[in-house]
Scaffold this active site. Structure first.
Site, PDB file in Angstrom:
ATOM      1  N   ASP A  67      55.030  56.667  44.806  1.00 17.58           N
ATOM      2  CA  ASP A  67      54.417  57.987  44.609  1.00 17.58           C
ATOM      3  C   ASP A  67      55.421  59.025  44.148  1.00 17.58           C
ATOM      4  O   ASP A  67      56.625  58.797  44.145  1.00 17.58           O
ATOM      5  CB  ASP A  67      53.714  58.440  45.911  1.00 17.58           C
ATOM      6  CG  ASP A  67      54.567  58.204  47.159  1.00 17.58           C
ATOM      7  OD1 ASP A  67      55.774  57.983  47.020  1.00 17.58           O
ATOM      8  OD2 ASP A  67      54.016  58.249  48.260  1.00 17.58           O
ATOM      9  N   ASN A 136      49.794  59.878  60.481  1.00 20.62           N
ATOM     10  CA  ASN A 136      48.329  59.820  60.497  1.00 20.62           C
ATOM     11  C   ASN A 136      47.804  58.513  59.879  1.00 20.62           C
ATOM     12  O   ASN A 136      46.624  58.373  59.616  1.00 20.62           O
ATOM     13  CB  ASN A 136      47.729  61.027  59.756  1.00 20.62           C
ATOM     14  CG  ASN A 136      48.102  61.050  58.274  1.00 20.62           C
ATOM     15  OD1 ASN A 136      48.824  60.180  57.800  1.00 20.62           O
ATOM     16  ND2 ASN A 136      47.608  62.036  57.551  1.00 20.62           N
ATOM     17  N   HIS A 138      48.747  57.210  56.903  1.00 24.66           N
ATOM     18  CA  HIS A 138      48.719  57.105  55.441  1.00 24.66           C
ATOM     19  C   HIS A 138      49.797  56.138  54.957  1.00 24.66           C
ATOM     20  O   HIS A 138      50.830  55.965  55.591  1.00 24.66           O
ATOM     21  CB  HIS A 138      48.818  58.473  54.764  1.00 24.66           C
ATOM     22  CG  HIS A 138      50.164  59.131  54.761  1.00 24.66           C
ATOM     23  ND1 HIS A 138      50.400  60.370  55.321  1.00 24.66           N
ATOM     24  CD2 HIS A 138      51.352  58.745  54.240  1.00 24.66           C
ATOM     25  CE1 HIS A 138      51.655  60.705  55.133  1.00 24.66           C
ATOM     26  NE2 HIS A 138      52.268  59.737  54.486  1.00 24.66           N
ATOM     27  N   GLU A 143      45.759  59.232  51.946  1.00 25.67           N
ATOM     28  CA  GLU A 143      45.489  59.923  53.203  1.00 25.67           C
ATOM     29  C   GLU A 143      44.158  59.452  53.803  1.00 25.67           C
ATOM     30  O   GLU A 143      43.264  59.018  53.063  1.00 25.67           O
ATOM     31  CB  GLU A 143      45.402  61.438  52.930  1.00 25.67           C
ATOM     32  CG  GLU A 143      46.688  62.050  52.403  1.00 25.67           C
ATOM     33  CD  GLU A 143      47.686  62.385  53.512  1.00 25.67           C
ATOM     34  OE1 GLU A 143      47.640  61.771  54.595  1.00 25.67           O
ATOM     35  OE2 GLU A 143      48.514  63.282  53.266  1.00 25.67           O
TER      36      GLU A 143
HETATM   37  C1  GLP Z   1      55.581  60.331  52.797  1.00 23.43           C
HETATM   38  C2  GLP Z   1      55.574  59.234  51.744  1.00 23.43           C
HETATM   39  C3  GLP Z   1      55.232  57.889  52.329  1.00 23.43           C
HETATM   40  C4  GLP Z   1      56.050  57.647  53.576  1.00 23.43           C
HETATM   41  C5  GLP Z   1      55.707  58.674  54.612  1.00 23.43           C
HETATM   42  C6  GLP Z   1      56.473  58.517  55.912  1.00 23.43           C
HETATM   43  O1  GLP Z   1      54.389  61.004  52.922  1.00 23.43           O
HETATM   44  N1  GLP Z   1      54.698  59.509  50.667  1.00 23.43           N
HETATM   45  O2  GLP Z   1      55.462  56.882  51.365  1.00 23.43           O
HETATM   46  O3  GLP Z   1      55.826  56.367  54.063  1.00 23.43           O
HETATM   47  O4  GLP Z   1      55.964  59.953  54.093  1.00 23.43           O
HETATM   48  O5  GLP Z   1      57.692  59.182  55.818  1.00 23.43           O
HETATM   49  P1  GLP Z   1      58.906  58.949  56.780  1.00 23.43           P
HETATM   50  O6  GLP Z   1      59.480  57.624  56.428  1.00 23.43           O
HETATM   51  O7  GLP Z   1      59.863  60.059  56.446  1.00 23.43           O
HETATM   52  O8  GLP Z   1      58.393  59.014  58.163  1.00 23.43           O
END
Ligand code: GLP
Length: 244
Positions: A67, A136, A138, A143
């Protein structure tokens, strides 16, 4: 589904990097799906170490990131392209033209999403997709919702995600509210998926997910329960409710 619980973040990261290393050794032109966020940073550090100390060769590897924030240029220090260059790409011998992160500046993001998916397909599909998980549930930026879009597309971010990701920005109003993300269909087509989760803020969601009782678009990661080859690697903190 294989579920591995490692002692801590370092061991979780080492395990994921080990699996990637073995895959590259077996298939030097591996197609690797990559994630951003804090979760995979330790894995990338370990891959860099493997490159520098063991000569792990990325010269034939191709990557596709999950993304990108919509509206951010690749040079923007908050963009996921910048993050990938800074955290991994510039430290290994991967060819720039073999690295793909969705372009956050395209005018027609949904049309572009189809092109992105086609590029993946033309390369023969993703061999291993690395995933983190939002608190959450995702994955990438898919989402919780009534419906989930299959292809790569433009999406809005939930308040929870904006709040969670604001730690990387000067203030919460600087966090983009939309992003281009691989869809669930794109992600589910990966031949193998490695999902990582660490720390207390992931305990609850991992507990919920690993009850393994149902799939729901309200918990996008639950769709992974239908995938034939998923490895989940957690540290002990994230696995606390799973183990109970
Ligand atoms: C973001 C990214 C996801 C990631 C998530 C968790 O929203 N788009 O790909 O898995 O955050 O982030 P973190 O690894 O910092 O907890």
């Amino acid at each position: 589904m294989e579920i591995l619980v490692e002692k801590d973040y370092k061991n979780m990261s080492k395990k994921a990097a080990f699996l990637i290393r073995e895959a590259i050794k077996e298939k030097p032109d591996l197609i690797l799906g990559l994630a951003t966020g804090s979760t995979p940073i330790g894995t990338y550090e370990e891959l860099i170490r493997m490159h520098k100390e063991e000569g792990l060769d990325f010269s034939k590897v191709t990557t596709f990131n999950l993304d990108e924030y919509y509206g951010l240029s690749p040079e923007d220090s908050q963009s996921y392209r910048y993050f990938m260059e800074d955290t991994l790409f510039k430290h290994i011998n991967i060819k720039k033209e073999n690295t793909h992160v969705p372009d956050g500046l395209v005018k027609e993001p949904n049309e572009y999403g189809k092109i992105y998916d086609k590029m993946i397909e033309e390369q023969g599909g993703i061999d291993i997709q690395i995933l983190g998980i939002g608190r959450n549930g995702h994955i990438a930026f898919n989402e919780p919702d009534d419906e989930l879009i299959l292809s790569t597309h433009l999406t809005g971010l939930t308040e929870d995600t904006i709040e969670a990701n604001s730690r990387f920005f000067d203030s919460i109003d600087k966090v983009p509210t939309t992003a281009i993300t691989m869809g669930l269909g794109t992600i589910m087509k990966a031949k193998k998926i490695i999902l990582m989760a660490n720390g207390k803020n992931k305990t609850e969601i991992m507990g919920e997910l690993l009850k393994g009782e149902k799939v729901s678009t309200k918990l996008p990661a639950s769709l992974l329960l239908l995938h034939p080859d998923v490895t989940i690697i957690m540290d002990e903190e994230a696995a606390e409710l799973y183990k109970k």
